[in-house]
Write a protein that holds these residues in place. Structure first.
Motif, PDB file in Angstrom:
ATOM      1  N   UNK A   4       0.847  -1.191   0.000  1.00 49.99           N
ATOM      2  CA  UNK A   4       0.000   0.000   0.000  1.00 49.99           C
ATOM      3  C   UNK A   4       0.881   1.239   0.000  1.00 49.99           C
ATOM      4  N   UNK A   5       0.448   2.245  -0.720  1.00 48.39           N
ATOM      5  CA  UNK A   5       1.187   3.499  -0.762  1.00 48.39           C
ATOM      6  C   UNK A   5       0.893   4.301   0.505  1.00 48.39           C
ATOM      7  N   UNK A   6       1.851   5.092   0.940  1.00 52.69           N
ATOM      8  CA  UNK A   6       1.647   5.867   2.164  1.00 52.69           C
ATOM      9  C   UNK A   6       0.696   7.038   1.931  1.00 52.69           C
ATOM     10  N   UNK A   7       0.196   7.565   3.024  1.00 51.24           N
ATOM     11  CA  UNK A   7      -0.613   8.774   2.961  1.00 51.24           C
ATOM     12  C   UNK A   7       0.320   9.945   2.708  1.00 51.24           C
ATOM     13  N   UNK A   8      -0.024  10.744   1.724  1.00 49.42           N
ATOM     14  CA  UNK A   8       0.766  11.923   1.391  1.00 49.42           C
ATOM     15  C   UNK A   8      -0.220  13.042   1.070  1.00 49.42           C
ATOM     16  N   UNK A   9       0.152  14.253   1.423  1.00 49.23           N
ATOM     17  CA  UNK A   9      -0.692  15.406   1.147  1.00 49.23           C
ATOM     18  C   UNK A   9       0.116  16.401   0.333  1.00 49.23           C
ATOM     19  N   UNK A  10      -0.541  17.074  -0.593  1.00 48.76           N
ATOM     20  CA  UNK A  10       0.107  18.090  -1.421  1.00 48.76           C
ATOM     21  C   UNK A  10      -0.540  19.433  -1.142  1.00 48.76           C
ATOM     22  N   UNK A  11       0.299  20.486  -1.097  1.00 52.23           N
ATOM     23  CA  UNK A  11      -0.229  21.838  -0.940  1.00 52.23           C
ATOM     24  C   UNK A  11       0.592  22.798  -1.782  1.00 52.23           C
ATOM     25  N   UNK A  12      -0.010  23.917  -2.129  1.00 50.87           N
ATOM     26  CA  UNK A  12       0.713  24.972  -2.826  1.00 50.87           C
ATOM     27  C   UNK A  12       1.829  25.437  -1.890  1.00 50.87           C
ATOM     28  N   UNK A  13       3.052  25.576  -2.394  1.00 52.81           N
ATOM     29  CA  UNK A  13       4.167  25.948  -1.515  1.00 52.81           C
ATOM     30  C   UNK A  13       3.988  27.329  -0.879  1.00 52.81           C
ATOM     31  N   UNK A  14       4.356  27.404   0.373  1.00 50.20           N
ATOM     32  CA  UNK A  14       4.325  28.659   1.122  1.00 50.20           C
ATOM     33  C   UNK A  14       5.728  29.273   1.133  1.00 50.20           C
ATOM     34  N   UNK A  15       5.822  30.505   1.611  1.00 54.15           N
ATOM     35  CA  UNK A  15       7.141  31.124   1.788  1.00 54.15           C
ATOM     36  C   UNK A  15       8.021  30.253   2.679  1.00 54.15           C
ATOM     37  N   UNK A  16       7.442  29.709   3.742  1.00 60.99           N
ATOM     38  CA  UNK A  16       8.201  28.885   4.685  1.00 60.99           C
ATOM     39  C   UNK A  16       8.697  27.590   4.051  1.00 60.99           C
ATOM     40  N   UNK A  17       7.996  27.117   3.027  1.00 60.59           N
ATOM     41  CA  UNK A  17       8.408  25.873   2.378  1.00 60.59           C
ATOM     42  C   UNK A  17       9.758  26.008   1.685  1.00 60.59           C
ATOM     43  N   UNK A  18      10.140  27.213   1.292  1.00 58.23           N
ATOM     44  CA  UNK A  18      11.467  27.393   0.694  1.00 58.23           C
ATOM     45  C   UNK A  18      12.545  26.937   1.668  1.00 58.23           C
TER      46      UNK A  18
ATOM     47  N   UNK B  74       7.496   4.849  -0.991  1.00 54.60           N
ATOM     48  CA  UNK B  74       6.348   5.011  -1.869  1.00 54.60           C
ATOM     49  C   UNK B  74       5.771   6.411  -1.918  1.00 54.60           C
ATOM     50  N   UNK B  75       6.366   7.363  -1.222  1.00 57.29           N
ATOM     51  CA  UNK B  75       5.830   8.730  -1.213  1.00 57.29           C
ATOM     52  C   UNK B  75       5.775   9.350  -2.605  1.00 57.29           C
ATOM     53  N   UNK B  76       6.849   9.209  -3.365  1.00 59.34           N
ATOM     54  CA  UNK B  76       6.880   9.848  -4.680  1.00 59.34           C
ATOM     55  C   UNK B  76       5.835   9.231  -5.598  1.00 59.34           C
ATOM     56  N   UNK B  77       5.705   7.923  -5.599  1.00 53.02           N
ATOM     57  CA  UNK B  77       4.701   7.288  -6.450  1.00 53.02           C
ATOM     58  C   UNK B  77       3.304   7.756  -6.082  1.00 53.02           C
ATOM     59  N   UNK B  78       2.995   7.778  -4.787  1.00 52.28           N
ATOM     60  CA  UNK B  78       1.673   8.225  -4.347  1.00 52.28           C
ATOM     61  C   UNK B  78       1.428   9.670  -4.757  1.00 52.28           C
ATOM     62  N   UNK B  79       2.408  10.530  -4.532  1.00 54.46           N
ATOM     63  CA  UNK B  79       2.253  11.954  -4.856  1.00 54.46           C
ATOM     64  C   UNK B  79       2.193  12.176  -6.367  1.00 54.46           C
ATOM     65  N   UNK B  80       2.984  11.427  -7.130  1.00 52.42           N
ATOM     66  CA  UNK B  80       2.968  11.577  -8.586  1.00 52.42           C
ATOM     67  C   UNK B  80       1.632  11.118  -9.165  1.00 52.42           C
ATOM     68  N   UNK B  81       1.027  10.090  -8.582  1.00 50.15           N
ATOM     69  CA  UNK B  81      -0.302   9.669  -9.038  1.00 50.15           C
ATOM     70  C   UNK B  81      -1.330  10.771  -8.779  1.00 50.15           C
ATOM     71  N   UNK B  82      -1.218  11.437  -7.616  1.00 49.76           N
ATOM     72  CA  UNK B  82      -2.098  12.565  -7.320  1.00 49.76           C
ATOM     73  C   UNK B  82      -1.860  13.697  -8.321  1.00 49.76           C
ATOM     74  N   UNK B  83      -0.598  13.920  -8.666  1.00 50.70           N
ATOM     75  CA  UNK B  83      -0.258  14.953  -9.646  1.00 50.70           C
ATOM     76  C   UNK B  83      -0.940  14.677 -10.975  1.00 50.70           C
ATOM     77  N   UNK B  84      -0.869  13.440 -11.440  1.00 49.46           N
ATOM     78  CA  UNK B  84      -1.506  13.099 -12.717  1.00 49.46           C
ATOM     79  C   UNK B  84      -3.008  13.365 -12.674  1.00 49.46           C
ATOM     80  N   UNK B  85      -3.656  13.035 -11.563  1.00 44.50           N
ATOM     81  CA  UNK B  85      -5.095  13.294 -11.433  1.00 44.50           C
ATOM     82  C   UNK B  85      -5.381  14.789 -11.500  1.00 44.50           C
TER      83      UNK B  85
END
Length: 168
Positions: free
Chosen positions: A4-18, A105-116
């Protein structure tokens, strides 16, 4: 056996994310295929600002990737190909992950979300530009169902690369 792929969340980058991206990527292993050394904080400040503009204008960007606990672990997403060479006019998907989180598995999970998300934004296809020696990223492109479309030599690094494509 597929795990199973891990839980991952995506957000628009903030200033702090830099700052978080700079910290997560300050590792020679992470930067092996991105110039070999860590970029200055100002590079990530400009990158996160550009991604906020992409999200506002295009509906997608390189999003900050967060693990189950909310820790910033990297980025994944899509943006117009930014170079004068290569697949000009195409939308490139990409990812970068802090070393401590590799192999889970984080990248695979996040990349699948990206494609959607890019499909929902009306994008008809994407490319992924990958260093030919980057077996981990090549494996992600394969898990996403991408096909090798072209091999090339990067004018910047002088190293062989692969262009993978996926029709959405």
């Amino acid at each position: 056996m597929n795990r199973a792929l891990p839980v991952v969340r995506l957000r628009v980058p903030t200033d702090e994310d830099a700052v978080a991206w700079h910290r997560a990527f300050d590792d020679p292993d992470v930067m092996e295929f991105h110039g070999g050394r860590s970029a200055e904080l100002s590079v990530y400040e400009e990158l996160t600002a550009r991604q906020r503009r992409h999200d506002a204008e295009l509906g997608f960007c390189l999003w900050t990737m967060l693990d189950e606990s909310g820790e910033v672990i990297g980025f994944t997403g899509a943006q117009p190909w930014p170079q004068e060479w290569g697949p000009k006019g195409e939308i490139e998907i990409g990812w970068r992950l802090g070393r401590a989180h590799w192999g889970k598995g984080y990248v695979t999970a996040a990349a699948q979300m990206t494609l959607e998300r890019v499909r929902a934004a009306g994008v008809g296809g994407v490319v992924a530009m990958v260093n030919a020696r980057n077996t981990r990223s090549i494996a992600v492109t394969q898990r996403l169902g991408m096909r090798l479309a072209e091999t090339f030599v990067s004018p910047e690094s002088k190293q062989q690369g692969h262009c993978y494509q996926l029709d959405l």
